[in-house]
Design a protein around this motif. Sequence first.
Motif, PDB file in Angstrom:
ATOM      1  N   GLN A 109      32.245  44.912   7.231  1.00 27.69           N
ATOM      2  CA  GLN A 109      32.914  45.069   8.523  1.00 27.69           C
ATOM      3  C   GLN A 109      32.110  44.426   9.651  1.00 27.69           C
ATOM      4  N   ILE A 110      30.800  44.603   9.608  1.00 29.68           N
ATOM      5  CA  ILE A 110      29.936  43.987  10.630  1.00 29.68           C
ATOM      6  C   ILE A 110      30.008  42.466  10.527  1.00 29.68           C
TER       7      ILE A 110
ATOM      8  N   SER B 125      34.442  36.815  13.575  1.00 27.93           N
ATOM      9  CA  SER B 125      35.530  36.792  14.558  1.00 27.93           C
ATOM     10  C   SER B 125      35.011  36.452  15.949  1.00 27.93           C
ATOM     11  N   MET B 126      33.860  37.026  16.329  1.00 25.62           N
ATOM     12  CA  MET B 126      33.294  36.760  17.646  1.00 25.62           C
ATOM     13  C   MET B 126      32.891  35.289  17.785  1.00 25.62           C
TER      14      MET B 126
ATOM     15  N   GLY C 267      33.218  41.192  11.972  1.00 24.70           N
ATOM     16  CA  GLY C 267      33.167  41.200  13.429  1.00 24.70           C
ATOM     17  C   GLY C 267      32.371  40.032  13.977  1.00 24.70           C
ATOM     18  N   SER C 268      31.266  39.695  13.324  1.00 26.99           N
ATOM     19  CA  SER C 268      30.432  38.570  13.771  1.00 26.99           C
ATOM     20  C   SER C 268      31.158  37.240  13.613  1.00 26.99           C
TER      21      SER C 268
END
Length: 302
Positions: free
Chosen positions: A172-173, A179-180, A176-177
Amino acid sequence: KEELWRLLRIVEVNTFETPTADGRRLVELLLTTSRVNHSCSPNALRGPGAEAGTVEVRAIRPLAAGEEISISYVDEEVLMSPMPARRERLFGRWQFQCQCKRCATPDRLRAFRCSSDPACNPRGMVLAAPDMTSLAPCRCCGKSLTFEEAKVAFGEEQELIETVSGAIREAQIAAGSVSMALEQRDGKAFGEASEAAIKALARCGTVAGSHRAVHPSHHLVMGLAKAASALRAVLGDGLAAGQRLDKAREMWGIAARELQEATESQFEALPVPTDGRIGDLIGLGGLYRRLNKTAECKKCLS
């Protein structure tokens, strides 16, 4: 004091909490709906009525004449948990041990491999029995695992419980990275995030694959699959943005298979519409759209 305690318990076990638009929670005590029994495989849904201030109970599947109407007292996360977790929550809040049909039959969320491998697998599946200490016979060949085989299966499940949350969190982390980095159009950050994502995917695969007695449709493995699918989806988006379309399609294809298998397995365990299932089908439809599989996309969204 005894009368006050009795009153408080009556209120406790007969009320429902409903979130309001302003973030508060409304406690409802209603004569009719408070008498509707719970089931871990409900045939109805309780929710806001057509008129303000009213509550309705609506069927979520066809009901037979004389069939008892049932709803779920617990939220979706608990409802999608194995039987021991559901019973613990229900007993702690409502002081009863659930004996619904789903709780009284082998637990589809806790699936193990049949020891007749390879003759029976991958169709062979051994489920945890309602007594929580033994395994039911294989659903395919009818073979029962020995005591030692069952001990190994439960041991591997416990190991999986201890390792799966960390692997899912890492995935999940990483998602997120990635996607950012895509949102910021930062090529260097995307490269670094992609390396972390590959490591997270490898960890998910290792955790799932190192417990051979646990069936791929076990709810913990399905959780890993869904986390990996979400990560592969955003990785594919990044590859597509960099014009690496073949690699992107490969990543999306694997993500679609993982999510498809997970949603089918979860729906078999709980064949009722849930918000989580709707979200998964929307995500799956998005993957098929990326792959230009229009028919499959429409099927997910229909």
